[in-house]
Design a protein around this motif. Sequence first.
Motif, short mmCIF file in Angstrom:
data_model
loop_
_atom_site.label_atom_id
_atom_site.label_comp_id
_atom_site.label_asym_id
_atom_site.label_seq_id
_atom_site.Cartn_x
_atom_site.Cartn_y
_atom_site.Cartn_z
N TYR A 28 -4.87 -15.72 -20.29
CA TYR A 28 -3.70 -14.85 -20.46
C TYR A 28 -3.27 -14.63 -21.90
O TYR A 28 -2.17 -14.10 -22.14
CB TYR A 28 -2.51 -15.38 -19.64
N ALA A 29 -4.08 -14.99 -22.89
CA ALA A 29 -3.76 -14.66 -24.29
C ALA A 29 -3.85 -13.15 -24.45
O ALA A 29 -4.83 -12.53 -24.04
CB ALA A 29 -4.72 -15.35 -25.24
N ARG A 30 -2.83 -12.55 -25.07
CA ARG A 30 -2.83 -11.10 -25.25
C ARG A 30 -2.55 -10.67 -26.68
O ARG A 30 -2.57 -9.47 -26.98
CB ARG A 30 -1.78 -10.46 -24.31
N THR A 31 -2.30 -11.61 -27.57
CA THR A 31 -2.09 -11.27 -28.98
C THR A 31 -2.87 -12.26 -29.85
O THR A 31 -3.23 -13.35 -29.39
CB THR A 31 -0.60 -11.33 -29.38
N ALA A 32 -3.08 -11.87 -31.10
CA ALA A 32 -3.77 -12.77 -32.04
C ALA A 32 -2.94 -14.02 -32.29
O ALA A 32 -3.49 -15.11 -32.48
CB ALA A 32 -4.04 -12.03 -33.36
N VAL A 33 -1.61 -13.89 -32.24
CA VAL A 33 -0.73 -15.05 -32.42
C VAL A 33 -0.95 -16.06 -31.29
O VAL A 33 -0.94 -17.27 -31.52
CB VAL A 33 0.75 -14.62 -32.49
N ASP A 34 -1.17 -15.57 -30.07
CA ASP A 34 -1.45 -16.48 -28.95
C ASP A 34 -2.64 -17.37 -29.25
O ASP A 34 -2.65 -18.56 -28.93
CB ASP A 34 -1.75 -15.68 -27.67
N ILE A 35 -3.67 -16.78 -29.86
CA ILE A 35 -4.91 -17.52 -30.13
C ILE A 35 -4.72 -18.53 -31.26
O ILE A 35 -5.08 -19.70 -31.12
CB ILE A 35 -6.06 -16.55 -30.47
N ILE A 36 -4.15 -18.11 -32.37
CA ILE A 36 -4.08 -19.01 -33.54
C ILE A 36 -3.02 -20.09 -33.38
O ILE A 36 -3.10 -21.13 -34.06
CB ILE A 36 -3.80 -18.23 -34.85
N SER A 37 -2.06 -19.90 -32.47
CA SER A 37 -0.99 -20.89 -32.37
C SER A 37 -0.98 -21.70 -31.09
O SER A 37 -0.54 -22.85 -31.09
CB SER A 37 0.38 -20.21 -32.55
N ARG A 38 -1.49 -21.12 -29.97
CA ARG A 38 -1.35 -21.83 -28.70
C ARG A 38 -2.68 -22.05 -27.96
O ARG A 38 -2.85 -23.09 -27.33
CB ARG A 38 -0.36 -21.08 -27.80
N ARG A 39 -3.62 -21.10 -27.99
CA ARG A 39 -4.92 -21.37 -27.36
C ARG A 39 -5.75 -22.27 -28.28
O ARG A 39 -6.43 -23.18 -27.83
CB ARG A 39 -5.67 -20.07 -27.04
N THR A 40 -5.69 -22.01 -29.57
CA THR A 40 -6.12 -22.99 -30.58
C THR A 40 -4.85 -23.42 -31.30
O THR A 40 -3.79 -22.85 -31.07
CB THR A 40 -7.11 -22.40 -31.59
N ARG A 41 -4.93 -24.40 -32.19
CA ARG A 41 -3.73 -24.83 -32.92
C ARG A 41 -3.87 -24.59 -34.42
O ARG A 41 -3.21 -25.24 -35.23
CB ARG A 41 -3.45 -26.32 -32.66
N LEU A 42 -4.71 -23.62 -34.79
CA LEU A 42 -4.98 -23.37 -36.21
C LEU A 42 -3.72 -23.14 -37.02
O LEU A 42 -3.57 -23.68 -38.13
CB LEU A 42 -5.92 -22.16 -36.35
N ALA A 43 -2.81 -22.32 -36.51
CA ALA A 43 -1.60 -21.99 -37.27
C ALA A 43 -0.74 -23.22 -37.53
O ALA A 43 -0.05 -23.30 -38.54
CB ALA A 43 -0.78 -20.94 -36.52
N PHE A 44 -0.80 -24.20 -36.61
CA PHE A 44 -0.01 -25.41 -36.77
C PHE A 44 -0.70 -26.44 -37.66
O PHE A 44 -0.06 -27.38 -38.12
CB PHE A 44 0.27 -26.05 -35.40
N LEU A 45 -1.97 -26.25 -37.91
CA LEU A 45 -2.73 -27.22 -38.69
C LEU A 45 -2.97 -26.78 -40.12
O LEU A 45 -2.95 -27.59 -41.05
CB LEU A 45 -4.08 -27.50 -38.00
N ASN A 46 -3.22 -25.49 -40.32
CA ASN A 46 -3.50 -24.99 -41.67
C ASN A 46 -3.31 -23.48 -41.67
O ASN A 46 -4.16 -22.74 -41.13
CB ASN A 46 -4.93 -25.36 -42.08
N VAL A 47 -2.21 -23.01 -42.24
CA VAL A 47 -1.90 -21.57 -42.19
C VAL A 47 -2.94 -20.75 -42.94
O VAL A 47 -3.26 -19.63 -42.56
CB VAL A 47 -0.49 -21.28 -42.75
N GLN A 48 -3.49 -21.30 -44.00
CA GLN A 48 -4.49 -20.55 -44.76
C GLN A 48 -5.77 -20.38 -43.96
O GLN A 48 -6.37 -19.30 -43.95
CB GLN A 48 -4.78 -21.27 -46.09
N ALA A 49 -6.18 -21.44 -43.27
CA ALA A 49 -7.37 -21.35 -42.42
C ALA A 49 -7.14 -20.36 -41.28
O ALA A 49 -8.05 -19.59 -40.93
CB ALA A 49 -7.72 -22.73 -41.86
N ALA A 50 -5.94 -20.37 -40.71
CA ALA A 50 -5.61 -19.42 -39.64
C ALA A 50 -5.67 -17.99 -40.15
O ALA A 50 -6.18 -17.09 -39.48
CB ALA A 50 -4.22 -19.72 -39.08
N ASP A 51 -5.16 -17.79 -41.37
CA ASP A 51 -5.19 -16.46 -41.98
C ASP A 51 -6.62 -15.98 -42.19
O ASP A 51 -6.95 -14.82 -41.95
CB ASP A 51 -4.43 -16.51 -43.31
N GLU A 52 -7.49 -16.89 -42.61
CA GLU A 52 -8.89 -16.53 -42.83
C GLU A 52 -9.62 -16.20 -41.53
O GLU A 52 -10.52 -15.37 -41.50
CB GLU A 52 -9.62 -17.68 -43.55
N ALA A 53 -9.21 -16.86 -40.44
CA ALA A 53 -9.88 -16.64 -39.15
C ALA A 53 -9.40 -15.38 -38.45
O ALA A 53 -10.07 -14.88 -37.53
CB ALA A 53 -9.64 -17.86 -38.25
#
Length: 721
Positions: free
Chosen positions: A539-564
């Motif tokens: 049920y992920a429907r936005t890029a924010v869903d993926i970087i913050s909740r389906r994966t935890r990239l945004a919570f671990l490293n914002v720069q890495a999330a930005d690159e992905a």
Amino acid sequence: MAFQKAVKGTALIGGGAIATVFGLSQFSQHRNKHGALVQVQAAEAVPARKEHLPTREQQLAALQSSGEFDVLVIGGGATGCGCALDAATRGLKTALLERDDFSSGTSSRSTKLIHGGVRYLQKAIMKLDFEQYRMVKEALEERAHLLQSAPHLSDALPIMLPIYKWWQLPYYWIGIKLYDLVAGSQCLKSSYVLTKSRALELFPMLRRDKLVGAIVYYDGQHNDARMNLAIALTAARYGAATANYTEVRHLLKSSDTGRVCGVRCRDVLTGKEFDVRAKCVINATGPFTDSVRKMDDQEVPNICQPSAGVHIVMPGYYSPDNMGLLDPDTSDGRVIFFLPWEKMTIAGTTDSPTDVTAHPIPTEEDINFILSEVRNYLGPDVEVRRGDVLAAWSGIRPLVTNPDSKDTQSLSRNHVVTISDSGLVTIAGGKWTTYRAMARDTIDAAVREHNLEAGSCQTMGLQLEGAEDWSPTLYIRLVQDYGLESEVAQHLASTYGDKAFEVAKIAQVTGKRWPIVGKRLVSEFPYIEAEVVYGVKEYARTAVDIISRRTRLAFLNVQAADEALPRIVDIMAKELNWSEQKKKEELETAKTFLYYEMGYKVKTDQLTDSSEISLVPSDIERYKKRFRMFDKDKKGFITILDVQRVLQSISVQMDENTLHEILNEVDLNKNGQVELNEFLQLMSAIQKGRVSGSRLAVLMKSAEENLRRQAIPVDRSGGGL
């Protein structure tokens, strides 16, 4: 809806498989404490668990075509999803609506702890408060349940309380032993005292001077957003019609009785509005509780007072792999915690009043306060640098209070269930650990108030999505059967449980000898591209869903999330048929989310075009010389072409997009080039510790060293063959 009866199940399947019929698999080391209770509950009717997860489109269709529901839950956080799961497993026709994504609010921004509340037990004893004691006892019971219901997402964590005064040793030891005692048979592991030398051996970063010893106790830790999602997915498999990005516009009321009988809602993604009818509507919106209550009655007084807790993420080397640290008495009276999580370190505080009308954004003042507290506990040989803050966020805790109360620190997180004159059921307060008990109490109240035909609670011992066939060695099969990297396999197993095989099946071939499958989104994290595809199924429907909740990239490293993000958007565009314009919008929205809500702004503010250059003359000359190695034409700035030329001279290849990203980090005025002044500002910020991990700085230093080695004549280097 299909049902399985206990007697029938026993006759057809046999006692060993009864648990599977009811969604209750064999007990693990935690589960055997609940064995008798589960057997009793299994005697009631439980809906069959769906093998295939309905799509979001199917769920929306069910909401519009299924007639009247028994229960409709507003809110897709831990409590709301818990209510939906509880209702569905009792055989009630259930719906759940969430205006954003599941766990997009408070439930994904917690401390990641599953705990009873050491601080609340202290208050219960000091103030002889029996209600606080009951809350702690219930939380400790629920802690055990949460650990066993999703063992792939949770585990016990030892937490150290460093002692710097002799009198504190017996004081805290008695308190922690009482914590173990209240837990009773649900105690994870017994607490113990450490000598100074042993404490430093287990937590070598700890400040040595004046350290007397330490006390270690155990609480639980989990991946909160994934746990929330597991509850939502499990509810969906038990027949609940769950839909994210579906907001409630207003409540529907019967013209005859004035009772709440449903909601008018809107699909946020398409704009389509429709009605959903229900015998009972439950408000489980956390810190936004009062806004829904005012849809029912504009004059109702507020019952929820939000409290914000700021968290920062730092590299894993700031804490041991499996030992947290907690101080219940900081310089300003708040609790500070310092915990290993997902191979990083989380540091944060609790209890700061906030305004729920605006989502809290971590400030530089918040971050500096946490860093100052961290410095108090780490030795002088560990330099705590501002530049090591990889992400920062603020979570809202929905505390129940009297509207006139202003001191959030004196409040408990106990929950209350209220029912309005029109029949709206509201669950407010509580905390992550007790979500199941909160849901049980809420559905019990709903059943009584609305005369619903339902059995008793069925969720004690119920295994969540991915838990049924999980084992600690499951990742080995992923490595052996699919050719995944061991780190990636461990991550998939600990995130998806037995559903990890479904992710592995859709993982792309790498084209390398090893790993065979599993292309990473970013090199330093084990998240792979297949998780984006699977996230859409979840049920992920936005890029924010993926970087913050389906994966935890945004919570671990914002720069890495930005690159992905560009790759994530490309994959989602293919799965969801996005246009080029939609891709641009998603990329921009996700970058804004990282910039404001995840601390990228305060990170980038450490290096601005007005940053001070505070370097000694010798350092300025040394860095100018390094800069001129790239700026051969003495233009006063360097471009991608300059960097490429130097890299080619030392036989290093790097694609143009990566180089553009590297220069853009330092290009403060965004003119496509890095000027000498910008480079000196960068080096000054690095020396001060405000910036760390600058790829351009590392690249230029490495290139300089390589060029020097090439310039050494053979006769001076000691000869050679």
